[in-house]
Write a protein that holds these residues in place. Structure first.
Motif, PDB file in Angstrom:
ATOM      1  N   MET A  41       0.846  -1.190   0.000  1.00 30.87           N
ATOM      2  CA  MET A  41       0.000   0.000   0.000  1.00 30.87           C
ATOM      3  C   MET A  41       0.886   1.247   0.000  1.00 30.87           C
ATOM      4  N   ARG A  65       7.263  14.560  -8.187  1.00 39.41           N
ATOM      5  CA  ARG A  65       6.387  15.395  -7.362  1.00 39.41           C
ATOM      6  C   ARG A  65       6.741  16.872  -7.539  1.00 39.41           C
ATOM      7  N   PHE A 119      -0.068  18.428  -4.904  1.00 41.40           N
ATOM      8  CA  PHE A 119      -0.288  16.990  -4.916  1.00 41.40           C
ATOM      9  C   PHE A 119      -1.510  16.633  -5.767  1.00 41.40           C
ATOM     10  N   PRO A 165      -4.241  16.621   4.438  1.00 44.55           N
ATOM     11  CA  PRO A 165      -5.269  17.254   3.619  1.00 44.55           C
ATOM     12  C   PRO A 165      -6.104  18.273   4.396  1.00 44.55           C
TER      13      PRO A 165
END
Ligand code: CP3
Length: 345
Positions: free
Chosen positions: A25, A39, A45, A96
C-alpha cells in the motif's frame, strides 16, 4: 487480456501460491527518490493526481524498480470529495485540508452526483498505465464512505474521527444522507476505473476501527456491501479487496458480510490468530508493520517470517498492514522482497 494465470489472480481465485504475490500500500511515494523528483514537477499533490502523464509515471515507478505483482493507480481517496465539489487541498508537509461539512447546508453545497468529468484524468492515467505495463495487474481504489466522511466532516485528519462520529450520533439522518451519496459516488468512480482498465479494486476503510460496535454495521459493513453489490451488478467478475483497518474482531466474518473477495489485515492483527479464526477459504492480504519495514534487520525478518508461515497453505497476498512510510529505506524493501521470493515453494 485474461490475468487468470498471474499470481495475484490465482490467489484471488482461492489458490495458495508460494511464494505469495506481493504489493505494498502506497508503494508509490516519497520514500522513492524518483517520486520526489516527479512530485517537484507538479504544482500541488492534487495536480499530480490529475495530470495523467505524471500519475501514470508515479504508478509505474515502483513496478519498474521492484517488480511488484500488482500496481495501484496513483491517486488519492480524497479526489472523490473533490469531485463532489468540496474544496480539497494538500498542504506541503501537512495533511489534507477540506472545507468542513457540519450541517444540512454543508451537505447541500455538495453535488448530487460525483462529477466524473473531474475524475477523467484518473481514468486517463489508468489507460496509460495499462498501455505501458499490460502484463501487470492494476488495482483501482476508493476510500470507504466512513473514512471519506471523517475527512469531509472534520475538514482534516483527526486522531479519533470524533467530529464524524459525533455527527452520526447527533444527526443520523444527515449522516446517512452523506454516506448514501458517497456510496453512489464510489460505485460510479470504481466503475469508471474498471471501464478504463483496472483489473481489480480495493476499498480503503482506513478509519473503520474508530466506530463503536453499535455503529459498525451501519457505517462500515452496510455501505461496503452496497458498493460491492453495485460494482458486481455491472462487473460480476471483478475482484474486490476490502480493507477495514483496525476493525478488531469484526474482521473475522467481514468478507462474508460485505461480499468482498479478499480481506486486508492491518498490522495489529496477529497473523497466527487470523489464520486460525478466519475461514480457510477467505483470501487474506497483509500485514507487516510498516515500522518493521522502516527498522529493517531482525524486526523485518522475523515479522515477515511470522506472516509467511502463518499464512502458508492458504490464499494470501503479502502486503503491509498500512501504507509504506516516507522514511522507509529502499534497501529494506529490497530485503523484504528477497525474503518473500526466497520462501519455500
Ligand atoms: O498506494 C499507492 O501507491 C497509490 C496512492 C495512494 C495515495 N493515497 C497517495 C498519496 C493511495 C492508495 C492513497 C490512499 C489514501 N489517501 C488513504 C487510504 C489509505 C491510508 O493510508 O489509510 C487515505 C486515508 C488518504 C488521505 C491522505 N492522502 C492523507 C491523510 C495524506 C497526507 C499524509 C501523507 O502521507 O502525506 C495524503 C497524501 C498522499 N496520498 C501522499 C501520497 C503519495 C503524500 C503527498 C505528497 O506526495 O506530497
Amino acid at each position: 487480456m485474461s490475468f487468470s494465470s498471474s499470481k495475484i489472480f490465482r490467489v484471488l481465485n482461492g489458490e495458495a501460491v508460494s511464494p505469495p504475490p506481493v504489493w505494498l500500500m502506497r508503494q508509490a511515494g516519497r520514500y522513492l527518490v524518483e517520486y520526489r523528483q516527479l512530485r517537484a514537477k507538479a504544482r500541488s499533490f492534487l495536480d499530480l493526481c490529475y495530470t495523467p502523464k505524471l500519475a501514470a509515471e508515479a504508478t509505474l515507478q515502483p513496478i519498474r524498480r521492484f517488480g511488484f505483482d500488482a500496481g495501484i493507480i496513483f491517486s488519492d481517496i480524497l479526489v472523490v470529495p473533490d469531485a463532489f465539489g468540496q474544496k480539497v487541498s494538500f498542504e506541503t508537509g501537512g495533511g489534507p485540508k477540506l472545507e468542513p461539512i457540519s450541517n444540512a447546508a454543508g451537505l447541500g453545497r455538495l453535488r448530487e452526483k460525483v462529477d466524473l468529468d473531474r475524475l477523467a484524468p484518473v481514468f486517463d492515467a489508468v489507460r496509460r498505465v495499462k498501455e505501458a505495463a499490460p502484463e501487470t495487474p492494476l488495482i483501482g481504489f476508493c476510500g470507504a464512505p466512513f473514512t471519506l466522511a471523517s475527512y469531509m466532516i472534520a475538514g482534516q485528519g483527526t486522531p479519533d474521527q470524533a467530529p464524524a462520529r459525533l455527527l452520526a450520533y447527533r444527526d443520523p439522518d444527515l449522516f446517512q444522507a452523506l454516506i448514501d451519496r458517497l456510496v453512489a459516488g464510489s460505485i460510479d468512480y470504481l466503475l469508471g476505473q474498471i471501464d478504463a482498465g483496472v483489473d481489480l479494486v480495493q476499498i480503503f476503510d482506513s478509519w473503520a476501527g474508530a466506530l463503536a460496535p453499535s455503529e459498525f454495521e451501519s457505517w462500515c459493513v452496510a455501505p461496503l456491501k452496497t458498493i460491492i453489490e453495485g460494482v458486481r451488478a455491472r462487473h460480476p467478475e471483478k475482484k474486490i479487496i476490502a480493507f477495514p483497518r483496525r476493525a478488531g474482531l469484526s474482521i473475522v466474518d467481514f468478507a462474508a458480510r460485505t461480499g468482498a473477495d479478499a480481506l486486508g489485515l492491518d498490522e495489529t492483527i496477529d497473523p497466527v490468530a487470523a489464520a486460525k479464526r478466519i475461514e480457510a477459504s477467505t483470501v487474506l492480504q497483509g500485514n507487516l508493520d510498516p515500522l518493521a519495514l522502516v527498522a529493517g534487520g531482525r524486526a523485518l525478518q522475523e515479522g515477515t517470517e511470522r506472516i509467511l508461515s502463518a499464512f502458508a497453505g492458504r490464499p494470501h497476498i503479502f502486503n503491509l498492514g498500512h501504507g509504506i512510510l516516507p522514511e522507509t529505506p529502499v534497501a529494506h524493501v529490497e530485503a523484504l522482497l528477497g525474503q518473500i521470493r526466497a520462501a519455500d515453494a
